[in-house]
Structures are given as C-alpha cells and as structure tokens.
Design a protein around this motif. Structure first.
Motif, PDB file in Angstrom:
ATOM      1  N   LEU A   1     -31.919  26.033 -21.590  1.00  0.00           N
ATOM      2  CA  LEU A   1     -32.481  25.612 -22.870  1.00  0.00           C
ATOM      3  C   LEU A   1     -33.994  25.430 -22.789  1.00  0.00           C
ATOM      4  O   LEU A   1     -34.670  25.347 -23.806  1.00  0.00           O
ATOM      5  CB  LEU A   1     -31.855  24.274 -23.305  1.00  0.00           C
ATOM      6  N   GLY A   2     -34.506  25.324 -21.562  1.00  0.00           N
ATOM      7  CA  GLY A   2     -35.936  25.055 -21.393  1.00  0.00           C
ATOM      8  C   GLY A   2     -36.295  23.627 -21.768  1.00  0.00           C
ATOM      9  O   GLY A   2     -37.402  23.343 -22.198  1.00  0.00           O
ATOM     10  N   VAL A   3     -35.332  22.705 -21.591  1.00  0.00           N
ATOM     11  CA  VAL A   3     -35.553  21.305 -21.973  1.00  0.00           C
ATOM     12  C   VAL A   3     -35.959  20.502 -20.744  1.00  0.00           C
ATOM     13  O   VAL A   3     -35.364  20.641 -19.682  1.00  0.00           O
ATOM     14  CB  VAL A   3     -34.247  20.707 -22.557  1.00  0.00           C
ATOM     15  N   ASP A   4     -36.980  19.680 -20.895  1.00  0.00           N
ATOM     16  CA  ASP A   4     -37.351  18.763 -19.830  1.00  0.00           C
ATOM     17  C   ASP A   4     -36.893  17.376 -20.269  1.00  0.00           C
ATOM     18  O   ASP A   4     -37.302  16.892 -21.318  1.00  0.00           O
ATOM     19  CB  ASP A   4     -38.876  18.799 -19.629  1.00  0.00           C
ATOM     20  N   ILE A   5     -36.036  16.740 -19.492  1.00  0.00           N
ATOM     21  CA  ILE A   5     -35.484  15.460 -19.939  1.00  0.00           C
ATOM     22  C   ILE A   5     -36.493  14.344 -19.691  1.00  0.00           C
ATOM     23  O   ILE A   5     -37.368  14.464 -18.826  1.00  0.00           O
ATOM     24  CB  ILE A   5     -34.122  15.144 -19.274  1.00  0.00           C
ATOM     25  N   PRO A   6     -36.392  13.220 -20.442  1.00  0.00           N
ATOM     26  CA  PRO A   6     -37.351  12.121 -20.274  1.00  0.00           C
ATOM     27  C   PRO A   6     -37.345  11.570 -18.846  1.00  0.00           C
ATOM     28  O   PRO A   6     -36.308  11.583 -18.171  1.00  0.00           O
ATOM     29  CB  PRO A   6     -36.852  11.062 -21.258  1.00  0.00           C
ATOM     30  N   GLU A   7     -38.511  11.064 -18.419  1.00  0.00           N
ATOM     31  CA  GLU A   7     -38.662  10.520 -17.061  1.00  0.00           C
ATOM     32  C   GLU A   7     -37.645   9.409 -16.782  1.00  0.00           C
ATOM     33  O   GLU A   7     -37.063   9.348 -15.707  1.00  0.00           O
ATOM     34  CB  GLU A   7     -40.078   9.958 -16.879  1.00  0.00           C
ATOM     35  N   ARG A   8     -37.449   8.545 -17.750  1.00  0.00           N
ATOM     36  CA  ARG A   8     -36.539   7.423 -17.534  1.00  0.00           C
ATOM     37  C   ARG A   8     -35.112   7.924 -17.293  1.00  0.00           C
ATOM     38  O   ARG A   8     -34.388   7.382 -16.457  1.00  0.00           O
ATOM     39  CB  ARG A   8     -36.572   6.469 -18.736  1.00  0.00           C
ATOM     40  N   ALA A   9     -34.731   8.983 -17.992  1.00  0.00           N
ATOM     41  CA  ALA A   9     -33.399   9.557 -17.800  1.00  0.00           C
ATOM     42  C   ALA A   9     -33.252  10.103 -16.382  1.00  0.00           C
ATOM     43  O   ALA A   9     -32.204   9.975 -15.742  1.00  0.00           O
ATOM     44  CB  ALA A   9     -33.152  10.661 -18.819  1.00  0.00           C
ATOM     45  N   LYS A  10     -34.340  10.698 -15.860  1.00  0.00           N
ATOM     46  CA  LYS A  10     -34.296  11.218 -14.488  1.00  0.00           C
ATOM     47  C   LYS A  10     -34.039  10.090 -13.498  1.00  0.00           C
ATOM     48  O   LYS A  10     -33.276  10.239 -12.545  1.00  0.00           O
ATOM     49  CB  LYS A  10     -35.624  11.896 -14.145  1.00  0.00           C
ATOM     50  N   TYR A  11     -34.700   8.947 -13.727  1.00  0.00           N
ATOM     51  CA  TYR A  11     -34.501   7.804 -12.828  1.00  0.00           C
ATOM     52  C   TYR A  11     -33.081   7.268 -12.932  1.00  0.00           C
ATOM     53  O   TYR A  11     -32.457   6.930 -11.931  1.00  0.00           O
ATOM     54  CB  TYR A  11     -35.526   6.700 -13.136  1.00  0.00           C
ATOM     55  N   ILE A  12     -32.567   7.201 -14.165  1.00  0.00           N
ATOM     56  CA  ILE A  12     -31.200   6.667 -14.328  1.00  0.00           C
ATOM     57  C   ILE A  12     -30.204   7.609 -13.650  1.00  0.00           C
ATOM     58  O   ILE A  12     -29.271   7.167 -12.976  1.00  0.00           O
ATOM     59  CB  ILE A  12     -30.875   6.456 -15.824  1.00  0.00           C
ATOM     60  N   ARG A  13     -30.432   8.920 -13.772  1.00  0.00           N
ATOM     61  CA  ARG A  13     -29.552   9.871 -13.074  1.00  0.00           C
ATOM     62  C   ARG A  13     -29.606   9.656 -11.568  1.00  0.00           C
ATOM     63  O   ARG A  13     -28.571   9.665 -10.891  1.00  0.00           O
ATOM     64  CB  ARG A  13     -29.977  11.312 -13.387  1.00  0.00           C
ATOM     65  N   THR A  14     -30.809   9.459 -11.048  1.00  0.00           N
ATOM     66  CA  THR A  14     -30.953   9.255  -9.605  1.00  0.00           C
ATOM     67  C   THR A  14     -30.208   7.996  -9.162  1.00  0.00           C
ATOM     68  O   THR A  14     -29.484   8.002  -8.158  1.00  0.00           O
ATOM     69  CB  THR A  14     -32.441   9.135  -9.242  1.00  0.00           C
ATOM     70  N   ILE A  15     -30.371   6.927  -9.939  1.00  0.00           N
ATOM     71  CA  ILE A  15     -29.720   5.659  -9.584  1.00  0.00           C
ATOM     72  C   ILE A  15     -28.196   5.828  -9.601  1.00  0.00           C
ATOM     73  O   ILE A  15     -27.495   5.391  -8.684  1.00  0.00           O
ATOM     74  CB  ILE A  15     -30.167   4.540 -10.562  1.00  0.00           C
TER      75      ILE A  15
END
Lengths: 391, 155
Positions: free
Chosen positions: A84-98
């Motif tokens: 899709l060429g979508v970059d997800i929000p930074e906070r979402a990346k952190y929540i995924r990592t956690i």
C-alpha cells in the motif's frame, strides 16, 4: 546386534499437545533414522486467505498460531503496508515492538515449562507457568485477551498503552526478570537438569546452517542470526539489544538462550516504554491493494517467520504464503534426533519449541447485563461483513 | 564483507538472468529459465553473506506454476523465480545444494503438484491419506467449493 525396528511416535501428542507423526528407526536404544509426517492439523489457511479480504485476513493469520499470533499479524500487516506504500505512525511501531517482546516472554516461559515437563521436572513446569501468568495479565490488561490479542491492524495498532498500564507493566516486568534470573541459576546448577540436557540433541553449527535452522535453535548452535538485528522492523532499529547465543549446540544451550532472551526482552520493553513517542496509533488505509508482491520477515519467538504476499490489485490477496519457524526447524530436528536415546526423544523434540497449530472460538458478552451469548459462525460472518461494508 | 548488489549478482550470473527487479532496499527479485535453476542456485549460495533458504513459495499463475526461492543474505533477501508449465511440472531438486529445502519441496509437491526430481516421494507429506490423485489444493482451478465437494465424498 539387534535388527533395527520402526517405532511410531505420535500423531497424538508426541512431546506436547499437538499432532505430528514421527517414525523412528531404532537399534537397541538408539535412534538411527527418523521419518516425519505432517498434516494432521493442516487447515488450508493459505487457500482460505485467497478467498478473504485483506482486512479479514488479519484475523485469519492471527489464528495461525495461538502463541505467536502477534508475530504472524505483524508479518502480514507489514507486507500489506509495503504494497500500500503506507508508513505507520511511530507510536504504533513502538507498541508493535513492545507486544512482540511480551509475546516472546510469555512464549519462552511456556516453553520452559514444557521442557521441564518433558524431562520429568514437574515442579519447574508448575513454577514457570505460574510466572507466565504475570505476562498474560499485562497482555490482557492492554488488549483484553490473553492470546490472539487483536491488536494489529493494517495501518497500525488498535489499542494504546496508557500511563496507568505502564506502571503495572513495570511492576510485572521486574517480577518476570527476577524469576528469569532465578531459573537461569536453576538451569545452570541443578544436576538433574544438566544430566538430561547437556550434550543431548546435538546440532553442529555447520549442520544448523545447511539445514536452514532459525531462531533460538540456530542461536543455541552459536550463530548470531536474528531478524530483529539483521533487518530491523517496527521500532527495533531504535532499541539497542543483544543477540543471545550459546555454543553448546545441545538442549542445555537452547534453554539458556531462551532464558537470556527473556531477560533481554524485559530490558527492551523498558527501553521502548521510555522512548515511546506520542501521537496517533493508526492510519486509515484503502481496501484495495495495488498490484505487486512483498516479502515480509519477522523474528517470532520460535525464529524467523516469513510471509510472501502477491496482490492483483483487488481487495483479496492473489497468494499469501506463510512459512512459520517450526517448518524451518524440522530438518534440524531430524538431525538432532539421530543417535539419541529413546528416553531423550521428547526433550529433544521439545527443544525446538515446535508449534503446529491452534484453535478458536467466540463468546459475546453484554457488559451491561453481564449475560453471555455464544455467536454462531453465521452471525459472526454477517457482523464482520456488515462492518466491512460500512467502514 | 562486500555488500550484495545487483551488479555483482548480474556479473556472477552472466547471461542467465531473464528479469531483475529491486522492489526496495534489501529486496531483490530475479527470474531465470527453469533449466538454469540449479546453476543459478549454485552461484547464489556461494555469494558473500549467504545465510539460508527461508522457503520456497509456489504460485499458480495460469498456464504455469511459478516457484520463488527466498534466499536470505546478511544484507538482502533474494527471491529467485522460475516457471514450470502446468502440463509437465517437473524441476530438479536443490536438496543436494541446500539440504534444508527438503520439506519445502515436499510441501509444494502436495499442494501444487510440482515434482522435484531427486526428492520426490509417492507418499503424501501434508495432505491426508486417501487424498485423491491430482487434487492440488493451491492450484486456482481447485476452488474451495470444488475441493469440499471432493472431500465430502471422501469421508
């Protein structure tokens, strides 16, 4: 010299509660060859995925595995987001990592219990499963569920982590770290554990590489390979961590790699909570995915997970290929089993942390009246389709 | 260690590459003819930074089955594609080059009906015993409806 005989092992729960069939060729007490038969729980998920929309597939891939469900949804949503060429929000990346790391902690505690049970150490099994509840409690607090968290969605995550939750998390993480340190002491000192695990189920580094092993199985043969470090996804590029390796090449090393990974994951979650930026947690994405293909990699608790996605431009995938870590470790398992004593078979099988599949069911509870009502598959289906049309 | 890049791959594979495509950083797709498969794999696994074969994906693309070998390097993922016609879906095995490929080939034999010379077996690996010959569930002509009709008659 006794003639070699074949002993069937499984499909009913050969080492843990999942179906797989091994045929062991044994001479006296030694295993000389192994044949593996799969498919007792093959559900045709790849075929089903071609008949569902991209959004419905998030829920389908979540159910590939009950224990590493988050790794699968992360891997799948990453592939869709790439197309899709979508970059997800930074906070979402952190929540995924956690969440990835919390999943790893609960998985490794679960595995430690299974392994303890496979070596006949019931007390350790009970202890580790009691401690695992601390992690499940946190997962439930944030997502509402102990397993299959329903957190990931295409374009981000569905629930945020609030300040109050962070306090509780820190408290539970301290407990889990303290317990992991204790288990490390137990597993390096306790003589009955050492006798069952040291030098058992050997996998030489050259064999591990040739047989394409992944995850803790590979790292316990001294090879520092980890998708999180080699190809950082989510927020892994911003969180320093150590790739844990041991070079014993045996079950003992596989235990130590996982206990150290628990300790490392606790530290990573703390760092992620400290560095988590504010902001939105998801972006809205279109239903149709542009034509193209994507290869997505994630380090699941059991090792490298690969999803290959091909789109023909519609709202359903043309092909979704999933390669979960256990299949990658089966050739290595076959190698480890050759030469072991029959009594050591269960613990060697448990050593790769095999995961064959999982189940699902749904009950809808009205929080006002507290009445529970089980939904039939048809009602669920209708609800999901209505929701999709309206969104 | 020299970084894996397209020019190096092209140079090493000489004229064999039919199509090459870099989707993004770390993702390279290459297509070769089916008769060049083994030679290409041989070359690719000798390149610096080769780690392992992650899996083999099979895709039904109509007249042919496309097989994609996902090869992991320290700094890239190379997806090597070959196509085999549906009428004679036979490829040589690569298990002597990469022993870890054994179950990926067996899985594709069951689900897409591609035979791998040197690693084929008459027994099923994933599909249940008694599964009808010629029903390869991941082929597009086998829709869910057709499969379940066939399976209902079985049990």
């Amino acid at each position: 010299m006794v003639k070699a005989i074949d002993i069937p092992f499984g499909p009913q729960h050969p080492a843990l509660e999942e179906p797989i069939n091994f045929t062991f060729e044994v001479e006296e007490e030694r295993v000389v060859d192994v044949k593996i038969r799969l498919g007792y729980i093959h559900r045709g998920i790849e075929k089903l995925a071609e008949n569902r929309t991209y959004h419905q597939n998030v829920y389908l891939v979540e159910r590939i595995c009950g224990i590493c469900s988050f790794a699968h949804t992360t891997c799948y949503t990453q592939a869709v987001e790439e197309l899709l060429g979508v970059d997800i929000p930074e906070r979402a990346k952190y929540i995924r990592t956690i969440f990835c790391e919390m999943e790893r902690i609960q998985n490794h505690y679960l595995w430690l219990g299974f392994t303890a049970k496979a070596m006949g150490f019931e007390t350790l099994f009970m202890y580790t499963w009691r401690d695992r509840e601390a992690m499940l409690e946190v997962l439930e607090m944030i997502s509402g569920k102990r397993v299959n968290y329903g957190m990931n969605t295409i374009g981000g995550v569905r629930r945020d982590i609030t300040g109050k939750m962070v306090e509780r998390m820190e408290e539970r993480l301290n407990y889990l770290e303290e317990r992991a340190n204790y288990y490390k002491k137990v597993c390096t000192k306790e003589r009955s554990i050492l006798k069952r695990t040291v030098g058992v189920g050997m996998l030489e580094p050259s064999d591990a590489l040739n047989l394409c092993a992944v995850g803790p199985t590979l790292r316990a043969s001294g090879i520092p390979q980890d998708v999180r470090a080699d190809e950082p996804y989510a927020a892994y590029g911003e969180i320093p961590f150590r790739v844990v390796t041991y070079d014993g090449c045996d079950v003992a090393s596989r235990i130590l790699v996982r206990i150290d990974e628990i300790i490392e994951s606790v530290k990573m979650i703390r760092r992620a909570l400290d560095g988590m930026p504010q902001g939105p947690i998801r972006v809205k994405v279109p239903k149709n995915v542009p034509k193209g293909e994507a290869v997505s990699l994630v380090e699941a608790p059991r090792g490298e997970d690969l999803h290959y996605l091909r789109s023909d431009g519609s709202d359903r995938p043309a092909r979704l290929k999933v390669r979960a870590p256990t299949l990658a470790n089966l050739p290595s398992l076959r190698k480890m089993l050759k030469g072991v004593n029959i009594a050591d078979i269960p613990i060697v099988i448990a050593g790769i942390d095999p995961c064959l599949a999982c189940m699902e069911r749904v009950i809808l509870v009205d929080t006002k009246s507290k009445k529970g009502q089980a939904w039939s598959g048809e009602e669920l289906w209708r609800y999901a389709n209505e929701w999709y049309r309206e969104s | 260690m020299a970084a894996l890049n397209l020019n190096r791959i092209r140079r090493r594979l000489k004229g064999r590459v039919q199509e090459v495509f870099v989707q993004r950083e770390r993702r390279i797709f290459i297509r070769v003819a089916e008769e060049d498969l083994r030679e290409t794999v041989k070359t690719l696994i000798r390149l610096d930074g080769f780690n392992h074969l992650a899996t083999i994906t099979g895709v039904d693309i109509g007249p042919a089955i496309e097989l994609i070998y996902h090869i992991i390097y320290k700094d890239a993922v190379v997806s090597l594609k070959v196509q085999v016609p549906k009428e004679s879906p036979v490829l040589p095995t690569i298990t002597d080059l990469i022993p870890g490929a054994v179950f990926y080939e067996r899985e594709i034999q069951d689900l897409l009906g591609v035979k791998f010379e040197g690693n084929s077996s008459s027994s099923l690996f994933i599909l249940p015993d008694g599964w009808p010959d010629g029903v390869h569930p991941l082929r597009k002509e086998w829709t869910l409806g057709r499969i379940s009709k066939k399976v209902r008659r079985l049990w």
